[in-house]
Write a protein that holds these residues in place. Structure first.
Motif, mmCIF file in Angstrom:
data_model
loop_
_atom_site.group_PDB
_atom_site.id
_atom_site.type_symbol
_atom_site.label_atom_id
_atom_site.label_comp_id
_atom_site.label_asym_id
_atom_site.label_seq_id
_atom_site.Cartn_x
_atom_site.Cartn_y
_atom_site.Cartn_z
ATOM 1 N N THR A 72 -60.744 -74.961 71.075
ATOM 2 C CA THR A 72 -61.839 -74.496 71.930
ATOM 3 C C THR A 72 -62.138 -75.469 73.061
ATOM 4 O O THR A 72 -62.672 -75.071 74.094
ATOM 5 C CB THR A 72 -63.119 -74.269 71.109
ATOM 6 O OG1 THR A 72 -63.442 -75.466 70.378
ATOM 7 C CG2 THR A 72 -62.935 -73.118 70.129
ATOM 8 N N GLU A 73 -61.815 -76.736 72.865
ATOM 9 C CA GLU A 73 -62.033 -77.710 73.944
ATOM 10 C C GLU A 73 -61.126 -77.423 75.130
ATOM 11 O O GLU A 73 -61.493 -77.703 76.274
ATOM 12 C CB GLU A 73 -61.787 -79.124 73.414
ATOM 13 C CG GLU A 73 -62.828 -79.589 72.409
ATOM 14 C CD GLU A 73 -62.484 -80.915 71.753
ATOM 15 O OE1 GLU A 73 -63.368 -81.488 71.088
ATOM 16 O OE2 GLU A 73 -61.332 -81.373 71.898
ATOM 17 N N ILE A 74 -59.971 -76.845 74.870
ATOM 18 C CA ILE A 74 -59.050 -76.487 75.952
ATOM 19 C C ILE A 74 -59.355 -75.098 76.498
ATOM 20 O O ILE A 74 -59.406 -74.902 77.716
ATOM 21 C CB ILE A 74 -57.589 -76.563 75.461
ATOM 22 C CG1 ILE A 74 -57.211 -78.015 75.148
ATOM 23 C CG2 ILE A 74 -56.631 -75.984 76.507
ATOM 24 C CD1 ILE A 74 -57.330 -78.972 76.306
ATOM 25 N N ALA A 126 -59.735 -88.295 89.603
ATOM 26 C CA ALA A 126 -59.727 -89.660 90.133
ATOM 27 C C ALA A 126 -59.571 -90.688 89.015
ATOM 28 O O ALA A 126 -58.905 -91.716 89.188
ATOM 29 C CB ALA A 126 -61.012 -89.923 90.914
ATOM 30 N N LYS A 127 -60.179 -90.405 87.868
ATOM 31 C CA LYS A 127 -60.116 -91.328 86.735
ATOM 32 C C LYS A 127 -59.175 -90.830 85.639
ATOM 33 O O LYS A 127 -59.118 -91.425 84.559
ATOM 34 C CB LYS A 127 -61.515 -91.549 86.165
ATOM 35 C CG LYS A 127 -62.461 -92.248 87.134
ATOM 36 C CD LYS A 127 -63.825 -92.499 86.501
ATOM 37 C CE LYS A 127 -64.738 -93.227 87.464
ATOM 38 N NZ LYS A 127 -66.084 -93.486 86.868
ATOM 39 N N SER A 128 -58.463 -89.738 85.928
ATOM 40 C CA SER A 128 -57.487 -89.183 84.971
ATOM 41 C C SER A 128 -58.110 -88.971 83.598
ATOM 42 O O SER A 128 -57.666 -89.517 82.594
ATOM 43 C CB SER A 128 -56.268 -90.109 84.862
ATOM 44 O OG SER A 128 -55.619 -90.236 86.101
ATOM 45 N N ARG A 129 -59.133 -88.136 83.559
ATOM 46 C CA ARG A 129 -59.801 -87.901 82.287
ATOM 47 C C ARG A 129 -60.529 -86.558 82.298
ATOM 48 O O ARG A 129 -60.774 -85.975 83.365
ATOM 49 C CB ARG A 129 -60.802 -89.008 81.993
ATOM 50 C CG ARG A 129 -61.988 -89.053 82.960
ATOM 51 C CD ARG A 129 -62.941 -90.176 82.630
ATOM 52 N NE ARG A 129 -64.156 -90.108 83.438
ATOM 53 C CZ ARG A 129 -65.203 -90.913 83.275
ATOM 54 N NH1 ARG A 129 -65.162 -91.861 82.344
ATOM 55 N NH2 ARG A 129 -66.272 -90.775 84.029
ATOM 56 N N ILE A 130 -60.837 -86.089 81.084
ATOM 57 C CA ILE A 130 -61.670 -84.904 80.898
ATOM 58 C C ILE A 130 -62.999 -85.374 80.309
ATOM 59 O O ILE A 130 -63.022 -86.218 79.409
ATOM 60 C CB ILE A 130 -61.015 -83.896 79.933
ATOM 61 C CG1 ILE A 130 -59.710 -83.347 80.529
ATOM 62 C CG2 ILE A 130 -61.971 -82.749 79.606
ATOM 63 C CD1 ILE A 130 -58.934 -82.467 79.558
ATOM 64 N N VAL A 131 -64.090 -84.850 80.822
ATOM 65 C CA VAL A 131 -65.419 -85.146 80.287
ATOM 66 C C VAL A 131 -65.940 -83.868 79.643
ATOM 67 O O VAL A 131 -66.263 -82.903 80.328
ATOM 68 C CB VAL A 131 -66.386 -85.634 81.383
ATOM 69 C CG1 VAL A 131 -67.748 -85.939 80.774
ATOM 70 C CG2 VAL A 131 -65.821 -86.854 82.091
ATOM 71 N N LEU A 132 -65.995 -83.864 78.310
ATOM 72 C CA LEU A 132 -66.442 -82.686 77.567
ATOM 73 C C LEU A 132 -67.900 -82.852 77.165
ATOM 74 O O LEU A 132 -68.237 -83.680 76.314
ATOM 75 C CB LEU A 132 -65.572 -82.490 76.318
ATOM 76 C CG LEU A 132 -64.089 -82.175 76.559
ATOM 77 C CD1 LEU A 132 -63.326 -82.209 75.248
ATOM 78 C CD2 LEU A 132 -63.934 -80.820 77.224
ATOM 79 N N GLU A 133 -68.779 -82.075 77.787
ATOM 80 C CA GLU A 133 -70.200 -82.125 77.428
ATOM 81 C C GLU A 133 -70.448 -81.384 76.123
ATOM 82 O O GLU A 133 -71.330 -81.746 75.353
ATOM 83 C CB GLU A 133 -71.049 -81.513 78.548
ATOM 84 C CG GLU A 133 -70.944 -82.245 79.875
ATOM 85 C CD GLU A 133 -71.562 -83.637 79.828
ATOM 86 O OE1 GLU A 133 -72.308 -83.937 78.876
ATOM 87 O OE2 GLU A 133 -71.279 -84.424 80.752
ATOM 88 N N ALA A 169 -71.283 -86.972 75.453
ATOM 89 C CA ALA A 169 -70.059 -86.427 76.037
ATOM 90 C C ALA A 169 -68.830 -87.091 75.423
ATOM 91 O O ALA A 169 -68.844 -88.258 75.053
ATOM 92 C CB ALA A 169 -70.065 -86.619 77.544
ATOM 93 N N LYS A 170 -67.759 -86.305 75.319
ATOM 94 C CA LYS A 170 -66.489 -86.812 74.804
ATOM 95 C C LYS A 170 -65.544 -87.031 75.985
ATOM 96 O O LYS A 170 -65.363 -86.142 76.809
ATOM 97 C CB LYS A 170 -65.881 -85.803 73.826
ATOM 98 C CG LYS A 170 -64.471 -86.156 73.353
ATOM 99 C CD LYS A 170 -63.939 -85.082 72.418
ATOM 100 C CE LYS A 170 -62.480 -85.328 72.055
ATOM 101 N NZ LYS A 170 -61.951 -84.270 71.162
ATOM 102 N N ILE A 171 -64.966 -88.203 76.056
ATOM 103 C CA ILE A 171 -64.044 -88.541 77.137
ATOM 104 C C ILE A 171 -62.613 -88.436 76.618
ATOM 105 O O ILE A 171 -62.263 -89.077 75.624
ATOM 106 C CB ILE A 171 -64.298 -89.956 77.670
ATOM 107 C CG1 ILE A 171 -65.770 -90.120 78.090
ATOM 108 C CG2 ILE A 171 -63.367 -90.253 78.838
ATOM 109 C CD1 ILE A 171 -66.204 -89.180 79.184
#
Length: 398
Positions: free
Chosen positions: A243-245, A256-263, A272-274
């Motif tokens: 579900t996160e995807i 810019a920081k090559s990441r996903i921020v999941l609220e 939040a999950k980084i």
């Protein structure tokens, strides 16, 4: 009338008849104490017709003063809009079957408290197992043997059997709290769940290569669309939950920081999950078509929606790859297994997967056996090397 406090409630011990102490900070909210020692938080009000109503909020010990006050505020809000919670409670208390309890439980306990996915799972268990087998059974007639029979009928699928048992136990706990059944009479409490063997399936390097090639072919041949293929690739490259995807939004991606921020995620109460994005994941995201009026990365069938069901396309892909026993969630396990094989510490792997407990990540510890053996062999060779070196000629002549 003083404001209710814990010391004030503790000191309230009538000996002849029940006493009600009202809270001056919240009119209509009080605590009722009986000579037996029982103390119950209550709300008293007048309904639209002018009739005085009194409603139990919860017994002291089951709920705290703060919890009772918060619940009273919610009830007062309903009363202000013309609702009659006491009449609604009376109607609910007359709901004597398991099926009616299920309706009350989903409305009173789960709505606004549980996540949508949890509510969906509850409704599935109710529809599939609990309602057909016990839905018409009167609550006061329900016996442990009835629940044990339902549980036993599902023994071929221990996971479903235990989830149904757990849900029924929770429902009946609420039934006790709502005084629909006597306190301490939950018939599900004595039923023991089946042992569950953790299913472990990890892709080998060869299987992963085969899967990625099959994904490319399936996308080219139209077996799956570009978003379905991207979702599976992102599961492989990030170790995220399904579900996160599928619910990932473009706004949550920080290129810019090559990441996903999941609220929003499974453990969202911790913030939040980084999720760090490796080059492979970034490549998938950058190549994905972005729709102007859709905030989601993995686009669904309807306009403005995200993909709902990845299981069907996944079954087609895994069959073509000869991986019929691999679940989508196994891709997450495989991500962890490859990380362990690369010598990455478990604590770091836990961070990549978003685990909040080291015990959760510890399930992968056994996968580190081979790297540890290799390291031990290297050290062992270094330790015995001096003994195997040839002695100097002068020492040999002596």
């Amino acid at each position: 009338m003083p404001k209710l406090t814990k010391p004030l409630i503790t000191a309230l011990n009538p000996t002849e008849r029940e006493v009600v102490l009202w809270d001056d900070s919240l009119p209509g909210f009080g605590v009722r104490a009986k000579p037996s020692g029982a103390k119950t938080f209550i709300v008293q009000y007048r309904n639209q017709s002018g009739r005085s109503r009194r409603l139990s909020v919860g017994k002291l010990g089951k709920v705290t003063l703060d919890q009772a006050r918060k619940q009273a505020v919610k009830l007062m809000g309903k009363i202000a809009t013309g609702e009659d919670p006491a009449e609604e409670r009376r109607r609910l208390l007359r709901s004597e079957t398991v099926g009616q309890l299920a309706d009350v439980y989903m409305k009173e306990h789960c709505a606004g408290r549980c996540k949508p996915r949890t509510i969906e799972a509850h409704n599935w268990l109710l529809k599939k197992f609990i309602r057909p087998k016990l839905g018409k059974r009167k609550l006061l007639d329900l016996r442990p043997a009835d629940i044990a029979r339902m549980h036993a009928d599902l023994r071929s699928t221990p996971y479903n059997a235990n989830r149904a048992l757990g849900l029924l136990r929770a429902m009946l706990n609420c039934a006790e709290r709502w005084e629909m059944i006597p306190h301490g009479s939950n018939p599900a409490a004595v039923i023991k769940p089946y042992p569950e063997k953790k299913r472990e399936r990890y892709l080998s390097a060869e299987e992963l290569t085969r899967l990625l090639k099959t994904l490319d072919t399936a996308e080219e041949d139209g077996m799956i669309d570009v978003y379905e293929a991207a979702a599976i690739r992102l599961l492989i490259f990030t170790g995220c939950r399904l579900t996160e995807i599928t619910t990932l939004e473009w706004a949550g991606i920080d290129f810019a920081k090559s990441r996903i921020v999941l609220e929003r995620h499974k453990t969202d109460k911790h913030g939040a999950k980084i999720v760090p994005l490796n080059d492979s994941a970034l490549e998938v995201l950058k190549a994905l078509p972005r729709l102007k009026d859709n905030p989601y990365v993995i686009v669904g069938r309807e306009a403005g929606t995200h993909l709902v069901n990845l299981q069907k396309p996944w079954r087609r892909v895994r069959k073509a790859a000869g991986l019929d026993d691999v679940r989508l969630h196994d891709l997450r396990h495989s991500f962890a297994s490859f990380a362990v094989g690369a010598g990455i510490p478990l604590a770091v792997i836990g961070g990549l997967l978003g685990h909040r407990s080291v015990q959760t990540t510890a399930r992968y510890a056994h996968l580190a056996d081979d790297p540890l053996k290799q390291a031990s062999n290297i050290v062992g060779k270094l330790l015995i090397q001096p003994d195997r070196q040839a002695k100097p000629e002068a020492e040999a002549d002596a």
